[in-house]
Design a protein around this motif. Structure first.
Motif, PDB file in Angstrom:
ATOM      1  N   ASN A 695       0.854  -1.187   0.000  1.00 45.93           N
ATOM      2  CA  ASN A 695       0.000   0.000   0.000  1.00 45.93           C
ATOM      3  C   ASN A 695       0.888   1.235   0.000  1.00 45.93           C
ATOM      4  OD1 ASN A 695      -1.922   1.954   0.257  1.00 45.93           O
ATOM      5  ND2 ASN A 695      -2.853   1.140   2.119  1.00 45.93           N
ATOM      6  N   GLU A 697      -0.327   4.409  -0.955  1.00 43.75           N
ATOM      7  CA  GLU A 697      -1.123   5.635  -0.963  1.00 43.75           C
ATOM      8  C   GLU A 697      -0.580   6.610   0.081  1.00 43.75           C
ATOM      9  OE1 GLU A 697      -5.295   4.932  -0.613  1.00 43.75           O
ATOM     10  OE2 GLU A 697      -5.364   3.503  -2.273  1.00 43.75           O
ATOM     11  N   ALA A 727      -4.276   7.312  -5.170  1.00 40.64           N
ATOM     12  CA  ALA A 727      -5.023   6.079  -5.404  1.00 40.64           C
ATOM     13  C   ALA A 727      -4.122   5.119  -6.171  1.00 40.64           C
ATOM     14  CB  ALA A 727      -6.294   6.353  -6.188  1.00 40.64           C
ATOM     15  N   MET A 728      -4.470   3.846  -6.168  1.00 40.52           N
ATOM     16  CA  MET A 728      -3.679   2.840  -6.881  1.00 40.52           C
ATOM     17  C   MET A 728      -4.590   1.702  -7.318  1.00 40.52           C
ATOM     18  SD  MET A 728      -1.626   1.276  -3.578  1.00 40.52           S
ATOM     19  CE  MET A 728      -0.839  -0.001  -4.534  1.00 40.52           C
ATOM     20  N   SER A 729      -4.183   1.066  -8.413  1.00 40.96           N
ATOM     21  CA  SER A 729      -4.950  -0.068  -8.924  1.00 40.96           C
ATOM     22  C   SER A 729      -3.986  -1.140  -9.422  1.00 40.96           C
ATOM     23  CB  SER A 729      -5.852   0.376 -10.078  1.00 40.96           C
ATOM     24  OG  SER A 729      -6.560  -0.739 -10.614  1.00 40.96           O
ATOM     25  N   PRO A 730      -4.111  -2.371  -8.900  1.00 37.76           N
ATOM     26  CA  PRO A 730      -5.027  -2.797  -7.839  1.00 37.76           C
ATOM     27  C   PRO A 730      -4.646  -2.172  -6.489  1.00 37.76           C
ATOM     28  CG  PRO A 730      -3.522  -4.575  -8.421  1.00 37.76           C
ATOM     29  CD  PRO A 730      -3.231  -3.471  -9.376  1.00 37.76           C
ATOM     30  N   ARG A 731      -5.561  -2.287  -5.544  1.00 37.24           N
ATOM     31  CA  ARG A 731      -5.371  -1.643  -4.256  1.00 37.24           C
ATOM     32  C   ARG A 731      -4.305  -2.356  -3.448  1.00 37.24           C
ATOM     33  NH1 ARG A 731      -8.983   2.144  -3.015  1.00 37.24           N
ATOM     34  NH2 ARG A 731      -8.384   2.019  -0.813  1.00 37.24           N
ATOM     35  N   GLY A 732      -3.688  -1.606  -2.524  1.00 33.35           N
ATOM     36  CA  GLY A 732      -2.692  -2.180  -1.640  1.00 33.35           C
ATOM     37  C   GLY A 732      -3.268  -3.308  -0.805  1.00 33.35           C
ATOM     38  N   SER A 734      -3.804  -6.346  -1.966  1.00 39.80           N
ATOM     39  CA  SER A 734      -4.322  -7.405  -2.834  1.00 39.80           C
ATOM     40  C   SER A 734      -3.155  -8.234  -3.374  1.00 39.80           C
ATOM     41  CB  SER A 734      -5.124  -6.809  -3.985  1.00 39.80           C
ATOM     42  OG  SER A 734      -4.326  -5.922  -4.739  1.00 39.80           O
ATOM     43  N   VAL A 742       1.124  -2.243 -11.834  1.00 38.14           N
ATOM     44  CA  VAL A 742       0.360  -1.510 -10.834  1.00 38.14           C
ATOM     45  C   VAL A 742       0.314  -0.050 -11.281  1.00 38.14           C
ATOM     46  CG1 VAL A 742       0.241  -0.748  -8.429  1.00 38.14           C
ATOM     47  CG2 VAL A 742       1.026  -3.080  -8.981  1.00 38.14           C
ATOM     48  N   ILE A 744      -0.429   3.818 -10.400  1.00 41.08           N
ATOM     49  CA  ILE A 744      -0.606   4.752  -9.282  1.00 41.08           C
ATOM     50  C   ILE A 744      -1.076   6.100  -9.834  1.00 41.08           C
ATOM     51  CG2 ILE A 744       1.060   3.614  -7.756  1.00 41.08           C
ATOM     52  CD1 ILE A 744       3.129   5.648  -8.533  1.00 41.08           C
TER      53      ILE A 744
END
Length: 795
Positions: A695, A697, A727-732, A734, A742, A744
């Motif tokens: 994570n 963020e 924000a980030m995808s996928p989320r921290g 996971s 990833v 950001i």
């Protein structure tokens, strides 16, 4: 002047009578074991003589005779011999009858009629010697001579050798006692057989078989009258009658034997006269002792050292040495002289013996470990000619004389193999800039982070940009492998290199971040063994130069079976083969070295160009080619600026300097190799490792990039690099596959929609240069320094 002969003085007469009495006493002592008062005539007291006779052992030990050892190539041809005495024992039935008759005629014509002592001959010799005030005649029977030769042969000290050859009556008594024991225990044929096998025939040859092969290039069973007479005459004075150094004396002595055979009606006088008019008829076959002059000199040297390290051949090296030099062994080796000649031609063509460089080739058969050839540009010799040496540079220090040479990028093999073994797919890609500074403690060792925080400065000398395993290996991209090694850690590639045959013993200086670029010192044979492992689909076989040893009777003494283990998964090896085939095709650095057979390989160049390598292979033969700068003492120097093989080198490289030497040797033997292709890999077998996404963020963008990349993810940035992650995808938290992307999202700054794709890892959070155009609001210039609002590298 009176016609009568010279008169004998009273002293002469007394002396002759004394000798006759002494001889009578001697005969009585030996036959009846009695002591008579006249023993004083022998110069010893009666009690002393009695004790001497009674204390003597009656039986001669007759230990096995030392025999030469032969070293054979893979086809059974002799390539070298080792010996203290150049002897090959043969039974009497394998000695031509004419040879047996010739030696008996000239040395002891009544051999089959008398016992251990020829009384007539001994008395004659004693009288003659006394009349001449010294030893002029032997008079010894063949049995007595055999005893003397045995005692000399078994003497191990200077004192024992002196005692066995002293011209004293005490020594004569000892021989006679042994001779009586021998006649009682053995047959006449056994005694003659041992005599013929133990006798010295001059010019370094012991025994009738070695003498026959040496002087006439034939077995003793095929000797003719002319040849037999010459050899029979040598025994009396093998140095003085040596036909290779004193042919006239040898001819006279041979003719003496022929005349004696005619006198005894062994041969017709007419035939003897006819043979006497012929020349010696020599056909000398030189017999070299050791490896010097062998057709595979340094391979022979490797075999000898290999066996001297084998404890099953003796408790100590000295014991093993004695066995090799006197055991009459037959050593079957793996060398193929066709491959050896090809290797020798290539090394001598590409590197001259007098160059300030050493060229070396090692050939190993995948799946067996059989060493087919080793060759080096400096031939074996005592430096009478400039460039000769006894130092073996091709094998490791256990069996050779070199501490090794740095292998350069050929070590990338072990990081590649480790990455595949750990589940990373060949598509694993990193942006690989020209230069990187990587803190060394970012590399994991066997016990945690590498304990040095200083940065490792690594640079490319080939291409830059985004690379995967195929392009990274094909173009030998240093920064790609520096990043791949962060994924694998240092422990597993190091252990894998050892398992594949590289003799690594100093982890403190070898298991370091620069391991992938060849930080260790190795030999060409080790690297041929390692690359043979992938050629054999992951089966490592220890390099072996010997397959079997036979004893002097032709029975198996010891087998050396192949020692093989599966150290790589089959599909891992198939994938490596597929990747390294790319080096030999298209834009690969080895494309100009390709064979008519399927082949694969890897280049290597060390710092300052002190050594260059090409390690290449087919499915059935792996060959390591190395050229290293070296002065006359063998100390490393740069190849740059040297003239090697007649060509001036501006800048040495594995593909252009060592590669052609590899290609010439391999092209010479490729028609001898079977038509087998590599097995295509199964890409579906590579599993992607699930990793937890950190994570990031709230972190600064550059710190977030570093965190994600160190975890094995590709990072895509949307927004300004000067801001923070919102924000980030996928989320921290996971879990996704390692190597996944990833994204950001950053806030702040003037970057707008600036997007940059970075590969992993990027140590220290610095932004490496790119090779495309930035697409932010500013104008990217392709080097990561976009003007205006575009601060990221282009794609």
């Amino acid at each position: 002047m009176s016609s009568r002969g010279p008169s004998l003085s009273f002293r002469d007469v007394t002396s002759h009578l004394g000798v006759m009495v002494a001889l009578s006493a001697l005969m009585g002592l030996l036959v009846a074991g009695l002591v008579i008062p006249f023993a004083g005539a022998l110069g010893v007291g009666a009690k002393s003589l009695s004790k001497t006779v009674k204390d003597l052992p009656e039986e001669l030990s007759a230990a096995p005779l030392a025999q030469r050892t032969r070293v054979l190539d893979a086809s059974g041809r002799t390539i070298a011999t080792f010996y203290d005495q150049n002897r090959v024992n043969v039974p009497l039935s394998d000695v031509a009858p004419i040879m047996q008759k010739a030696i008996v005629a000239i040395e002891d014509y009544r051999f089959y009629q008398h016992g251990a002592i020829d009384l007539k001959g001994t008395l004659r010799a004693f009288l003659t010697n006394q009349a001449n005030d010294g030893i002029t005649q032997g008079g010894s029977s063949i049995t007595q001579q055999m005893v003397k030769m045995t005692l000399v042969n078994e003497a191990t000290t200077k004192e024992e050798r002196k005692a066995a050859t002293d011209d004293t009556y005490q020594r004569k008594i000892k021989e006679l006692r042994y001779a009586i024991g021998a006649e009682q225990k053995y047959s006449k044929d056994w005694i003659l057989e041992r005599y013929l096998n133990i006798a010295y025939f001059g010019d370094g040859t012991y025994g009738i078989q070695s003498a026959s092969r040496h002087y006439f290039s034939k077995d003793a069973s095929k000797l003719t009258l002319r040849e037999a007479a010459l050899l029979a005459g040598l025994v009396k004075n093998p140095v003085g009658y040596d036909p290779t150094s004193s042919p006239e004396k040898a001819l006279d002595r041979r003719n003496t034997v022929l005349r004696r055979m005619a006198e005894l009606n062994i041969v017709d006088k007419e035939l003897a006269d006819k043979v006497e008019a012929t020349p010696l008829g020599l056909k000398v076959s030189p017999t070299r002792n050791g490896c010097l002059g062998s057709k595979a000199a340094f391979f022979c040297d490797y075999v000898r050292r290999y066996l001297l390290q084998d404890p099953s051949l003796g408790k100590t090296v000295s014991d093993r040495q004695q066995l090799l030099n006197s055991g009459g062994l037959t050593i079957r080796t793996t060398v193929d002289l066709r491959f050896q000649r090809a290797a020798d031609r290539s090394t001598s063509r590409h590197v001259k013996a007098t160059d300030s460089a050493i060229g070396a080739l090692a050939m190993v058969e995948p799946g067996t470990g059989n060493v087919k050839a080793i060759s080096q540009s400096r031939p074996m010799g005592r430096a009478k000619k400039k460039g000769e040496t006894f130092l073996n540079y091709v094998v490791n220090s256990k069996y050779g004389d070199s501490a090794g040479f740095q292998p350069g990028s050929t070590f990338k093999l072990f990081v590649l193999a480790s990455a595949l073994e750990q589940g990373l797919p060949p598509s694993t890609a990193f942006n690989s800039p020209r230069n990187m500074r990587i803190p060394q403690n970012e590399y994991e060792t066997c016990n945690g982070p590498y304990p040095n925080t200083a940065p490792w400065n690594v640079s490319n000398s080939t291409t830059n940009g985004r690379k995967d395993m195929y392009t990274g290996m094909r173009e030998s991209v240093n920064t790609y492998f520096a990043q791949l090694e962060k994924k694998t850690g240092l422990c597993k590639p190091y252990a894998l290199a050892k398992a594949m045959g590289v003799d690594l013993t100093h982890p403190a200086s070898e298991r370091v971040p620069s391991f992938t670029l060849g930080a260790a010192d190795v030999s060409p044979l080790e690297m041929a063994e390692a690359y043979a492992t992938v050629a054999a689909r992951g089966v490592h076989c220890e390099a072996r130069p010997v397959t079997r040893i036979l004893n002097s009777e032709g029975r198996i003494f010891k087998d050396y079976p192949k020692q093989c283990d599966q150290v790589l998964e089959t599909n891992t090896a198939d994938t490596i083969n597929d990747i390294l085939r790319g080096v030999m095709t298209g834009r690969g650095f080895g494309a100009g070295l390709a064979l008519d057979k399927p082949s694969a390989g890897k280049t290597g160049t060390t710092t300052s160009n002190k050594a260059v390598w090409f390690d290449g292979y087919t499915p059935t033969l792996a060959t390591a080619s190395m050229i290293a700068g070296a002065n006359s003492q063998g100390q490393p120097i740069s190849l740059n600026g040297q003239t090697v093989g007649g060509s001036y080198i501006v800048s040495a490289h594995g593909s252009t300097t060592a590669g052609p030497m590899w290609a010439d040797a391999m092209r010479d033997v490729q028609d001898l190799l079977p038509d087998i292709d590599f097995v295509s890999p199964d890409s579906s077998m590579f599993r992607l490792i699930d990793m937890k996404v950190p994570n990031v963020e709230g972190m600064r963008v550059n710190d977030a990039i570093a965190e994600l990349e160190s975890s094995g993810f590709v990072v895509r940035v949307r927004g300004s690099r000067n801001g923070r992650v919102v924000a980030m995808s996928p989320r921290g938290g996971s879990s996704i596959a390692s190597g996944s992307t990833v994204t950001i999202y950053a806030s702040g700054g003037r970057g707008g929609n600036n997007t940059a794709t970075l590969s992993t890892p990027n140590p220290g959070g610095t932004t490496p240069p790119g090779n495309g155009n930035g697409n932010g609001n500013g104008n990217g210039n392709g080097n990561g320094n976009g003007n205006g609002n575009g601060n990221g590298p282009g794609n």
